[in-house]
Scaffold this active site. Sequence first.
Site, PDB file in Angstrom:
ATOM      1  N   ALA A   1      49.406  39.578  36.137  1.00  0.00           N
ATOM      2  CA  ALA A   1      48.427  38.654  35.564  1.00  0.00           C
ATOM      3  C   ALA A   1      48.798  37.200  35.817  1.00  0.00           C
ATOM      4  CB  ALA A   1      48.304  38.901  34.061  1.00  0.00           C
ATOM      5  N   ALA A   2      49.419  36.944  36.968  1.00  0.00           N
ATOM      6  CA  ALA A   2      49.860  35.572  37.229  1.00  0.00           C
ATOM      7  C   ALA A   2      48.847  34.766  38.034  1.00  0.00           C
ATOM      8  CB  ALA A   2      51.205  35.592  37.952  1.00  0.00           C
TER       9      ALA A   2
ATOM     10  N   ARG B   1      37.708  31.942  41.114  1.00  0.00           N
ATOM     11  CA  ARG B   1      36.276  32.210  41.261  1.00  0.00           C
ATOM     12  C   ARG B   1      35.545  32.365  39.926  1.00  0.00           C
ATOM     13  NH1 ARG B   1      36.776  36.913  45.539  1.00  0.00           N
ATOM     14  NH2 ARG B   1      38.911  36.843  44.734  1.00  0.00           N
TER      15      ARG B   1
ATOM     16  N   LYS C   1      41.615  33.804  33.902  1.00  0.00           N
ATOM     17  CA  LYS C   1      40.749  34.960  34.164  1.00  0.00           C
ATOM     18  C   LYS C   1      40.974  36.124  33.216  1.00  0.00           C
ATOM     19  CE  LYS C   1      41.062  37.702  37.990  1.00  0.00           C
ATOM     20  NZ  LYS C   1      40.785  38.054  39.395  1.00  0.00           N
TER      21      LYS C   1
ATOM     22  N   GLY D   1      42.478  46.412  50.063  1.00  0.00           N
ATOM     23  CA  GLY D   1      43.444  47.054  50.949  1.00  0.00           C
ATOM     24  C   GLY D   1      42.939  48.455  51.278  1.00  0.00           C
TER      25      GLY D   1
ATOM     26  N   LYS E   1      27.122  33.135   0.700  1.00  0.00           N
ATOM     27  CA  LYS E   1      28.476  32.810   1.139  1.00  0.00           C
ATOM     28  C   LYS E   1      29.422  33.002  -0.016  1.00  0.00           C
ATOM     29  CE  LYS E   1      30.843  29.451   0.505  1.00  0.00           C
ATOM     30  NZ  LYS E   1      31.460  28.145   0.231  1.00  0.00           N
TER      31      LYS E   1
ATOM     32  N   TYR F   1      19.702  30.393  -1.677  1.00  0.00           N
ATOM     33  CA  TYR F   1      21.069  30.189  -1.233  1.00  0.00           C
ATOM     34  C   TYR F   1      21.991  30.570  -2.383  1.00  0.00           C
ATOM     35  CZ  TYR F   1      25.529  28.175  -0.080  1.00  0.00           C
ATOM     36  OH  TYR F   1      26.875  28.025   0.143  1.00  0.00           O
TER      37      TYR F   1
ATOM     38  N   ALA G   1      11.519  29.353 -15.079  1.00  0.00           N
ATOM     39  CA  ALA G   1      11.211  28.968 -13.701  1.00  0.00           C
ATOM     40  C   ALA G   1      11.335  27.463 -13.547  1.00  0.00           C
ATOM     41  CB  ALA G   1       9.802  29.415 -13.338  1.00  0.00           C
TER      42      ALA G   1
HETATM   43  C1  UD1 Z   1      45.282  43.595  45.739  1.00  0.00           C
HETATM   44  C2  UD1 Z   1      45.918  44.553  46.740  1.00  0.00           C
HETATM   45  C3  UD1 Z   1      44.808  45.292  47.489  1.00  0.00           C
HETATM   46  C4  UD1 Z   1      43.914  46.025  46.510  1.00  0.00           C
HETATM   47  C5  UD1 Z   1      43.383  45.060  45.464  1.00  0.00           C
HETATM   48  C6  UD1 Z   1      42.688  45.839  44.382  1.00  0.00           C
HETATM   49  C7  UD1 Z   1      48.010  43.541  47.442  1.00  0.00           C
HETATM   50  C8  UD1 Z   1      48.711  42.792  48.508  1.00  0.00           C
HETATM   51  N1  UD1 Z   1      46.739  43.815  47.656  1.00  0.00           N
HETATM   52  O1  UD1 Z   1      44.558  42.651  46.500  1.00  0.00           O
HETATM   53  O2  UD1 Z   1      45.381  46.232  48.381  1.00  0.00           O
HETATM   54  O3  UD1 Z   1      42.836  46.634  47.210  1.00  0.00           O
HETATM   55  O4  UD1 Z   1      44.456  44.325  44.850  1.00  0.00           O
HETATM   56  O5  UD1 Z   1      42.077  44.990  43.467  1.00  0.00           O
HETATM   57  O6  UD1 Z   1      48.629  43.890  46.466  1.00  0.00           O
HETATM   58  N2  UD1 Z   1      49.202  38.584  41.130  1.00  0.00           N
HETATM   59  C9  UD1 Z   1      50.352  38.115  40.543  1.00  0.00           C
HETATM   60  N3  UD1 Z   1      51.216  37.379  41.296  1.00  0.00           N
HETATM   61  C10 UD1 Z   1      50.994  37.101  42.598  1.00  0.00           C
HETATM   62  C11 UD1 Z   1      49.819  37.607  43.195  1.00  0.00           C
HETATM   63  C12 UD1 Z   1      48.948  38.353  42.428  1.00  0.00           C
HETATM   64  O7  UD1 Z   1      50.598  38.329  39.358  1.00  0.00           O
HETATM   65  O8  UD1 Z   1      51.828  36.431  43.215  1.00  0.00           O
HETATM   66  C13 UD1 Z   1      48.287  39.387  40.306  1.00  0.00           C
HETATM   67  C14 UD1 Z   1      46.901  38.776  40.211  1.00  0.00           C
HETATM   68  O9  UD1 Z   1      46.801  37.940  39.071  1.00  0.00           O
HETATM   69  C15 UD1 Z   1      46.028  40.007  40.062  1.00  0.00           C
HETATM   70  C16 UD1 Z   1      46.797  41.094  40.806  1.00  0.00           C
HETATM   71  O10 UD1 Z   1      48.117  40.617  40.940  1.00  0.00           O
HETATM   72  O11 UD1 Z   1      45.899  40.410  38.708  1.00  0.00           O
HETATM   73  C17 UD1 Z   1      46.208  41.353  42.198  1.00  0.00           C
HETATM   74  O12 UD1 Z   1      46.266  40.154  42.939  1.00  0.00           O
HETATM   75  P1  UD1 Z   1      45.054  39.680  43.837  1.00  0.00           P
HETATM   76  O13 UD1 Z   1      45.395  38.393  44.464  1.00  0.00           O
HETATM   77  O14 UD1 Z   1      43.792  39.779  43.091  1.00  0.00           O
HETATM   78  O15 UD1 Z   1      45.124  40.807  44.985  1.00  0.00           O
HETATM   79  P2  UD1 Z   1      43.948  41.278  45.886  1.00  0.00           P
HETATM   80  O16 UD1 Z   1      43.780  40.348  47.017  1.00  0.00           O
HETATM   81  O17 UD1 Z   1      42.769  41.600  45.077  1.00  0.00           O
HETATM   82 CA    CA Z   2      41.918  41.156  42.954  1.00  0.00          CA
END
Ligand code: UD1
Ligand code: CA
Length: 474
Positions: A23-24, A29, A36, A153, A363, A378, A435
């Site tokens: 979640a980093a 977008r 996010k 991927g 309330k 009220y 009243a």
């Molecule tokens: C990744 C996968 C892809 C897969 C897709 C599914 C890789 C290289 N690719 O791509 O094969 O189809 O997810 O949704 O793993 N994050 C970090 N640190 C980082 C990079 C990412 O915590 O340095 C976290 C992001 O916040 C996210 C998750 O990892 O929650 C996935 O990263 P994201 O950049 O969305 O990967 P995708 O390009 O979607």
């Molecule tokens: Ca993603």
Amino acid sequence: MPTRDLLGALFVPSRVAAVIVLAAGEGTRMRSATPKVLHTLGGRTMLGHVLAAAEALQPEHLLVVVGHARERVAAELTGQARAVVQQTQDGTGHAVRVALQGLDHLEGTIVVVPGDAPLLTGATLQKLVDTHNAESAATTLLTARVQDPTGYGRVTRDATGVTGVVEHKDATEEQRRIDEVATSVYAFAAGPLREALGQLRTDNAQGEQYLTDVVGLHKSAGLTVSAEVAEDPDETRGVNDRVQLAELARILRDRIVQQHQRNGVAVLDPQTTWIDSGVTIEPDATIAQNSQLHGATTVARDAVIGPDTTLTDCTVSQGANVLKSVATGALIGADATVGPYSFLRPGTVLGAKSKIGAFVEAKNAQVGDASKVPHLSYVGDVTIGERSNIGAGTIVVNYDGQHKHRTTVGSDVRVGSNNSLIAPVAIGDNAYTAAGSAITEDVPNGALGLAREKQRNIEGWVARKRPAKGEQPA
Ligand code: UD1
Ligand code: CA
């Protein structure tokens, strides 16, 4: 006894050593000041949903890799979840390496999930772990077959099974035609994972350490790589923008509504009914059109909610009825009725068979059993006894411009229409008020409180003061 121990060992599923939530990332977008994974659907953040699924595995460690807006994300963590900071977002593989720092001796299964896949269930994760254990795999990945694999991927296979994952940006034209994609959900054996993470390279289109490369590394090392195709590909869907967030919210809405329907709740119009994950509803309750149940709301059997009702953190008792109204933090007693068009605010407690009618705001009001506030009132900071009636248009004047004061109304009281009960004031049991009264002093038990100007009529006033057009004043 050894036999028992052996049996125990056979039947206790091998424990998940860690779940790592990724979640980093920034989530640009979303075009939002809110990170996010903190956007919500079904009354919970995306991260909250993912953590709930992760917790179902009862892992020893629950690690959340945070980076972008790390303080805000870390502040939302609940239960055993612990934040690990990834200073720079150098890729999903790097994120897992960071998470495992300081856990060198961890053994067993490590599950990885992305923080932005809120529909993932604990059951699906458990199935993945079961497959992983049954096959003694080094890597087991959750894959999905999707209509449009663009951006994902791609999972490559040969006769022996999965051979690797190639990112969209690195894939050949032919590989891009593969419709089986990686979901960023995995089960790994700790040792082989650590080993492969140490070998990740960055010579790829994004210059990142890809977690997906672990799959190919394990395969080439001759380790077992297994894959599970998600039964419900919706579960693996991620959120990149607000369009996708709304789509997933709709899928989650249907999932939650159907769960309640299967439990015996009558949901009359699922498409316009939004129920948060934390809401509980008993069988034979009815949720009518265009209603929203939020937060920790509970609805007991035979209650009817809606149409057009929004409840947040409310407790609705058996047989109560809330029509076209909005309530927050209210307790609605058995067989009580509310609405249409009323507004219950926090601290409102309605007794059994009580009534809040049309256009009433309450309330911090306690309304006793069988008491009624039927029209246009009220009632704030007031305690009303049992079987009392508050006349139409009554206002409990609880605020003197500086302080709030409390009013009490006894049992079997009749407050006349259009009264102002100017707090603090107490009306005794069996009392009446006339009243139009502005009640400023306590009314004793059984008394009539009458507090309005005595009427006088001025004879001939109209002819003198408002003569018909063209006539001269007399
Ligand atoms: C990744 C996968 C892809 C897969 C897709 C599914 C890789 C290289 N690719 O791509 O094969 O189809 O997810 O949704 O793993 N994050 C970090 N640190 C980082 C990079 C990412 O915590 O340095 C976290 C992001 O916040 C996210 C998750 O990892 O929650 C996935 O990263 P994201 O950049 O969305 O990967 P995708 O390009 O979607
Ligand atoms: Ca993603």
